[in-house]
Every structure is written in structure tokens, then in C-alpha cells.
Design a protein around this motif. Structure first.
Motif, mmCIF file in Angstrom:
data_model
loop_
_atom_site.group_PDB
_atom_site.id
_atom_site.type_symbol
_atom_site.label_atom_id
_atom_site.label_comp_id
_atom_site.label_asym_id
_atom_site.label_seq_id
_atom_site.Cartn_x
_atom_site.Cartn_y
_atom_site.Cartn_z
ATOM 1 N N ALA A 413 39.960 9.768 32.572
ATOM 2 C CA ALA A 413 39.550 8.558 33.295
ATOM 3 C C ALA A 413 38.801 7.604 32.365
ATOM 4 C CB ALA A 413 38.672 8.936 34.487
ATOM 5 N N ILE A 414 37.948 8.159 31.504
ATOM 6 C CA ILE A 414 37.232 7.333 30.534
ATOM 7 C C ILE A 414 38.203 6.730 29.534
ATOM 8 C CG2 ILE A 414 35.570 7.420 28.619
ATOM 9 C CD1 ILE A 414 34.050 9.563 30.339
ATOM 10 N N THR A 445 32.637 12.258 21.416
ATOM 11 C CA THR A 445 31.274 12.167 21.934
ATOM 12 C C THR A 445 31.034 10.811 22.583
ATOM 13 O OG1 THR A 445 30.463 11.273 19.842
ATOM 14 C CG2 THR A 445 30.486 13.679 20.077
ATOM 15 N N TYR A 446 29.863 10.661 23.205
ATOM 16 C CA TYR A 446 29.556 9.379 23.839
ATOM 17 C C TYR A 446 29.502 8.252 22.810
ATOM 18 C CZ TYR A 446 27.146 5.579 26.113
ATOM 19 O OH TYR A 446 26.822 4.329 26.583
ATOM 20 N N SER A 447 28.930 8.520 21.633
ATOM 21 C CA SER A 447 28.867 7.476 20.605
ATOM 22 C C SER A 447 30.268 7.053 20.174
ATOM 23 C CB SER A 447 28.055 7.961 19.393
ATOM 24 O OG SER A 447 28.663 9.102 18.810
ATOM 25 N N GLN A 448 31.198 8.006 20.157
ATOM 26 C CA GLN A 448 32.579 7.650 19.828
ATOM 27 C C GLN A 448 33.221 6.814 20.942
ATOM 28 O OE1 GLN A 448 33.623 11.846 19.008
ATOM 29 N NE2 GLN A 448 34.422 11.158 17.032
ATOM 30 N N VAL A 449 32.859 7.108 22.181
ATOM 31 C CA VAL A 449 33.342 6.300 23.301
ATOM 32 C C VAL A 449 32.817 4.868 23.178
ATOM 33 C CG1 VAL A 449 33.179 5.948 25.807
ATOM 34 C CG2 VAL A 449 33.666 8.224 24.886
ATOM 35 N N GLU A 450 31.524 4.735 22.861
ATOM 36 C CA GLU A 450 30.951 3.393 22.656
ATOM 37 C C GLU A 450 31.732 2.630 21.593
ATOM 38 O OE1 GLU A 450 26.284 2.861 23.315
ATOM 39 O OE2 GLU A 450 26.758 4.404 21.829
ATOM 40 N N MET A 451 32.022 3.300 20.485
ATOM 41 C CA MET A 451 32.763 2.656 19.399
ATOM 42 C C MET A 451 34.179 2.303 19.847
ATOM 43 S SD MET A 451 32.716 1.410 16.411
ATOM 44 C CE MET A 451 31.099 2.039 15.914
ATOM 45 N N SER A 452 34.791 3.169 20.644
ATOM 46 C CA SER A 452 36.149 2.903 21.117
ATOM 47 C C SER A 452 36.202 1.647 21.974
ATOM 48 C CB SER A 452 36.674 4.101 21.919
ATOM 49 O OG SER A 452 36.822 5.227 21.096
ATOM 50 N N PHE A 453 35.197 1.458 22.808
ATOM 51 C CA PHE A 453 35.148 0.235 23.617
ATOM 52 C C PHE A 453 35.049 -1.008 22.725
ATOM 53 C CE2 PHE A 453 34.005 2.687 27.504
ATOM 54 C CZ PHE A 453 34.850 2.039 28.395
ATOM 55 N N LYS A 454 34.315 -0.888 21.622
ATOM 56 C CA LYS A 454 34.121 -2.045 20.735
ATOM 57 C C LYS A 454 35.369 -2.351 19.908
ATOM 58 C CE LYS A 454 29.133 -1.255 20.207
ATOM 59 N NZ LYS A 454 28.060 -0.848 19.260
ATOM 60 N N THR A 455 36.101 -1.318 19.559
ATOM 61 C CA THR A 455 37.201 -1.507 18.603
ATOM 62 C C THR A 455 38.583 -1.499 19.239
ATOM 63 O OG1 THR A 455 37.268 0.885 18.165
ATOM 64 C CG2 THR A 455 35.850 -0.464 16.744
ATOM 65 N N HIS A 456 38.688 -1.139 20.513
ATOM 66 C CA HIS A 456 40.014 -1.039 21.128
ATOM 67 C C HIS A 456 40.631 -2.425 21.267
ATOM 68 C CE1 HIS A 456 43.180 -0.237 24.092
ATOM 69 N NE2 HIS A 456 43.084 1.027 23.729
ATOM 70 N N PRO A 457 41.796 -2.646 20.679
ATOM 71 C CA PRO A 457 42.439 -3.970 20.765
ATOM 72 C C PRO A 457 42.793 -4.317 22.207
ATOM 73 C CG PRO A 457 43.469 -2.603 19.067
ATOM 74 C CD PRO A 457 42.583 -1.707 19.870
#
Length: 554
Positions: A413-414, A445-457
Motif C-alpha cells: 500500500a505504501i 526502511t522509513y528513511s528510504q520511503v521518505e527518499m522514494s517520495f522525493k525522487t519518484h518521477p
């Protein structure tokens, strides 16, 4: 005077030469002796008869100060399978020539095979760096560095140090991408990453939270299909993905109310007769199990929103039920049905996601559909965002006794929320991570999720919504190649892993310690690729499931 070939180049702080006479200067070898060494080096890879062994022993006695003859003798003994003599020669080599790199590597390899890892830094230095091992030397031969890196990769693989093994592998790949040692080293890296991924998955499994299925189809004893308003519906029971287009077109032209009733009856029939079809004594093929998928896709094509509760009811049943009727192809594509029928019924979708005891993938096809709704129509974004917030909040407030928490589903879901850029959900996602409710094998991890939101095209996850006709056409286009692959994988003559039986990686390998140095003979057996399951650990070593990692790139 002989012509000296001296090609020298800088490489990550090293000075590397490919001069074949480089060792001559180190050991005072004359031009004539150099030619003899070159001839013996070639012969030791192909010859192992007694007279050649006697020749080497004679040369060793004649030139005791030259370590290469001893090294070549160990190669020949190794090829002859005389392991005790290999060890004897290598002990002599290390005793008489302790500074000769290949004697060090042979001794270190002996300790590696014996798993006496603590003794290896005593031989090769604590830093495992040639510059530190030979501080008085500025130049190293190409073969010295490649063999050294190859051993270091073996050492780190055996000691389960993936990061260091990969770091040295990068150097070896850059220095000698097509070298036999590089090809062999890739096997160690591959097996280490697979092993690491499996350990991560096992650890993840031990901490994962999986709801207990509550919904199982009852045994009704029914053997025959129900009666239908329209006889054309019976044709759905006779074909798989090669269903005639004319039949589908005919069904789509039937009166809406009665044809929808019939298609819902088909879904009910799949529930009522599940045990009839899924019977060990009955041979059932795909032509007999495709009818509920046909019905679901037809309902989507008809935009029969009134049928959504029946679709969701079908998805309530356990994973074995879903896998039997839909398999990977159907279940992964069912989001298109939810997409077409659920746009105006988000409340029903939310209620389904909050039901306890529902299978992971039944719920994740709902979140996939919600994601696609946002990517195809930004106007629906606020409503989907509110739905996600409500779902995540309910999960965060739940406890294990509620049978609702599903760590894999939350991961998926995330992942869908990332794909449609619902970054406002980050506080809710953090709460779920803080409670250890989220599987790490999907997004990290959560920090990787944060980064994914920032970098996902933006819009990268947008999928085409196709008609059922296009859906079947695409499956049939790939069907032959898929089954050919499966047939090849199941060939009993194929090897189950990536190596032939004699060279399968194992850090407890009892091959002779020095056999990897100056004696490497590449296997002529081609590597065989094992088919990777969609929910198996990804072979890249990320620790994620294959379907959420490299499978996306395939």
C-alpha cells in the motif's frame, strides 16, 4: 637484446604493468630463462604426465631461487588430483619464498578452506591492500592484482561481508571485466547476495505480521453450472485466454441487467464449485478455470458498478482460492476491474481494505487500482488521500488480536502511495513504521520511503488501462514464450543452480588451496539461470521481493 614490453598505467593508487618480463627483474631472471618459464607456464595447464613432473622437479633443483617453477609444479599436481603433494609443494613454496605473492595467496587459500579466517590477515595484511602488503613496491603486475582481488572477494564471501566483497568486485570488474577470474568471482558475489537476501527474507518472515484467513469456500457438493438467462454465457466455461472475440462481443451486446445477473452467477458458481474443480482426482486445466476471470473482465467492460460488491466478495476468500482461479496473471491484472467499477464507490473499497482476515494480494490489487485512479485523474486525488489516511490510521490503532494488521499489505500500500505521490501520508506511514507494522522487504526502511517520495518521477507508475480484448491479445502474444521458458526450466537434464556440479560455490570447498592461482581453468559448462518466483528474494541482494525490485526492470 630482447625487446621489452612495458605497458604501465595508474589504477586507484596502483601502478599496473602488463610487461610479461616484469617478474624477471624482481628475481634476476635471464632472457633465456624467461622464455623457458613462459613455455612451462603454458605447458602446466595442459600437461600432467610423469616426465613433465620430472622436468619441473629438475628445474626447481636447478633454479631454487625462482618460485614460479614450484608454483607450476603445484598446478600440475592439482590437475593430477595429488592433493598431498600440492600441499607439500605449497608449504615449501611459502617457506622458501614468503614474499612471493602467489605463495602468500596459496597459504591464505589453505586457511580459507580450513575456515581459519583469523590467520589470513597474518598472511595478507589487515587492510587487504597490495600497497600495504608490499610498501617498498610501486609497480604491480596485472596478474598480481587480479589474483589478489579474486582471493579477497573469496575471503569476504566466506566471511559474509557483502559490502567489502562488492567493493573489491567493482575494482576487479573495472580492471579486468572479461578475465576468467572476474567471471568466477561473479559467482561468489551472486551466491553471497542470494544468501544475504534469503537471510533478510527469513528475518523479515520471522517478524512479519500475517492475518489469519477467515473466508474459505464451503463444500456444496455442486457439480453442474447454474442456469443462465443467456446461453452464450456457457461459452465462458470452454476456453482460456484464447476465448473467441466474437463470443465476447456477443455477450457485451446482451441486455445489461440480465447479462450482469448471469456474470454474477458465474462468480457465485466459481465459489460454489471450487472444491469440485480443485480436486486431486480431477485433472483440471486452464480452459476450465478461466471462467471467473472472463466474468470479472466482462463486468468491467460493461461498467457494471452494481457488481462491485460481488467482485469484492470473491476477493475475500483465501490465497489458495485466488491463486486457483486467477493465478498471478489474473490477480495482478484485477486492478483494472476495480479501477473501472470502483471510481464512484470508494467507500466500498475502504471497507474492504479494513476487513480482517483478507489475503495480502487481494487487498493490494485494491490499492493498485486506487493509485491508478489518481494517476489517470488528478481530480480524485483528495478522496483517495482521505481513504488512505483512514486506512493507515485504523491499521496504526489496531492490535494483533484484531487480525487486521498485514505487514506485507502495508508495504504494498505504501508502494502504491509512493507511485501516485501521496506524500501527505508520510506522518501516518512513520507511525506504522514506528510500530513495526510494515514489511521492510518491499520499500525498505522509513528513511528510504521518505527518499522514494522525493525522487519518484511523476507519473512513472502510470499503467495503461486496456480493454479485455487487448488484455487477452497481450497474454497470447507472450504465451508461447512463457511456456517454452517453463518447459526449459523443468527439463530434468538441466542443472538446478548456476554452476555445474563440480564448481558450485561453497566456502567449504575442499579444492586445493593454490588451485585458483596461475592455474585457473574456466568451466566449459554454461551457466543455467534458475527461474525466480515473484515473491522470492531478489537476486540483486536488496532484500526486497523480486516483484518489487528487479522484476520491474525485466
Amino acid at each position: 637484446m630482447r625487446e621489452i614490453l612495458r605497458i604501465q598505467f595508474p589504477f586507484h593508487g596502483y601502478e599496473i604493468t602488463t610487461d610479461k618480463h616484469f617478474q624477471d627483474r624482481l628475481y634476476g631472471i635471464t632472457p633465456e630463462l624467461s622464455e623457458l618459464l613462459e613455455e612451462v607456464a603454458i605447458d602446466c595447464q595442459t600437461r600432467k604426465e610423469n616426465r613433465f613432473v620430472k622436468k619441473l622437479i629438475t628445474l626447481i633443483n636447478e633454479y631454487p631461487h625462482i618460485p614460479m617453477f614450484k608454483n607450476y609444479l603445484s598446478v600440475v599436481y592439482n590437475r593430477r588430483g595429488e592433493k598431498s603433494k600440492v600441499r607439500e609443494v605449497e608449504e615449501q613454496l611459502f617457506e622458501l619464498h614468503p614474499d612471493y605473492l602467489f605463495s602468500k595467496l596459496a597459504k591464505a587459500s589453505e586457511y580459507l578452506v580450513a575456515r581459519e579466517f583469523d590467520k589470513i590477515p597474518e598472511i595478507l595484511g589487515k587492510t587487504f591492500d597490495l600497497k600495504d602488503l608490499y610498501p617498498d613496491r610501486k609497480v604491480f603486475h596485472f596478474s598480481e592484482l587480479t589474483n589478489f582481488l579474486f582471493f579477497v572477494i573469496r575471503y569476504y564471501a566466506a566471511t559474509d561481508n557483502l559490502a567489502s566483497a562488492q567493493r573489491n568486485m567493482q575494482l576487479l570488474e573495472e580492471l579486468a571485466p572479461e578475465n576468467d577470474l572476474t567471471l568466477e568471482a561473479r559467482k561468489y558475489i551472486f551466491m553471497l547476495t542470494i544468501d544475504r537476501a534469503k537471510k533478510i527474507m527469513e528475518e523479515e518472515k520471522s517478524r512479519s505480521i500475517i492475518p489469519v484467513s477467515k473466508y474459505f469456500p464451503a463444500k456444496t457438493g455442486k457439480r453442474n453450472p447454474p442456469g443462465f438467462n443467456h446461453p452464450q454465457i456457457s461459452g465462458l466455461y470452454l476456453t482460456a485466454f484464447d476465448i473467441p472475440r466474437s463470443l465476447l462481443e456477443e455477450i457485451l451486446k446482451l441486455p445489461h441487467k440480465t447479462v450482469v445477473e448471469d456474470l454474477i452467477s458465474v462468480l457465485h458458481d466459481a465459489i460454489d464449485r471450487y472444491h469440485y474443480y480443485n480436486n486431486e482426482s480431477k485433472e483440471t486445466d486452464e480452459t476450465e478455470t478461466a471462467f471467473p476471470l472472463h466474468a470479472a473482465l466482462l463486468l468491467a467492460e460493461l461498467r457494471a458498478e452494481e457488481a462491485l460488491p460481488e467482485i469484492l466478495h470473491f476477493l475475500e476468500f483465501n490465497d489458495e482460492f485466488q491463486d486457483f482461479w486467477f493465478g498471478d496473471i489474473g490477480l495482478d491484472s484485477l486492478w483494472m476491474v476495480i479501477f473501472q467499477l470502483g471510481k464512484n464507490q470508494l467507500g466500498l473499497l475502504q471497507a474492504f481494505l479494513l476487513k480482517p482476515g483478507i489475503d495480502t494480494f487481494s487487498k493490494s490489487c485494491i490499492t493498485n487500482a486506487l493509485c491508478q485512479m489518481v494517476l489517470h485523474d488528478s481530480a480524485i486525488r483528495p478522496k483517495v488521500l482521505d481513504l488512505y489516511k483512514a486506512v493507515f490510521t485504523t491499521f496504526a490503532n489496531a492490535n494483533l488480536n484484531d487480525n487486521l494488521i498485514d505487514s506485507d499489505f502495508l508495504g504494498y500500500a505504501i508502494d502504491s502511495a509512493i507511485s501516485c505521490s501521496l506524500s501527505e501520508l508520510l506522518p501516518d506511514i512513520k507511525t506504522l513504521y514506528d510500530k513495526n507494522y510494515v514489511a521492510l522487504s518491499i520499500n525498505g526502511t522509513y528513511s528510504q520511503v521518505e527518499m522514494s517520495f522525493k525522487t519518484h518521477p511523476e507519473n512513472q507508475g502510470r499503467q495503461e488501462v486496456i480493454s479485455m480484448f487487448e488484455f487477452y491479445d497481450k497474454i497470447l502474444e507472450n504465451w508461447d514464450s512463457v511456456w517454452n521458458d517453463i518447459d526449459e526450466d523443468e527439463d530434468e537434464d538441466e542443472l538446478p543452480m548456476y554452476f555445474d556440479n563440480d564448481s558450485e560455490w561453497d566456502d567449504t570447498d575442499d579444492s586445493e588451496p593454490g588451485s585458483h592461482f596461475h592455474s585457473f581453468i574456466p568451466s566449459t559448462t554454461p551457466m543455467v539461470s534458475e527461474k525466480i518466483g515473484r515473491n522470492e528474494p531478489c537476486p540483486c541482494g536488496s532484500g526486497k521481493k523480486y516483484k518489487k525490485c528487479c522484476m520491474k526492470e525485466d
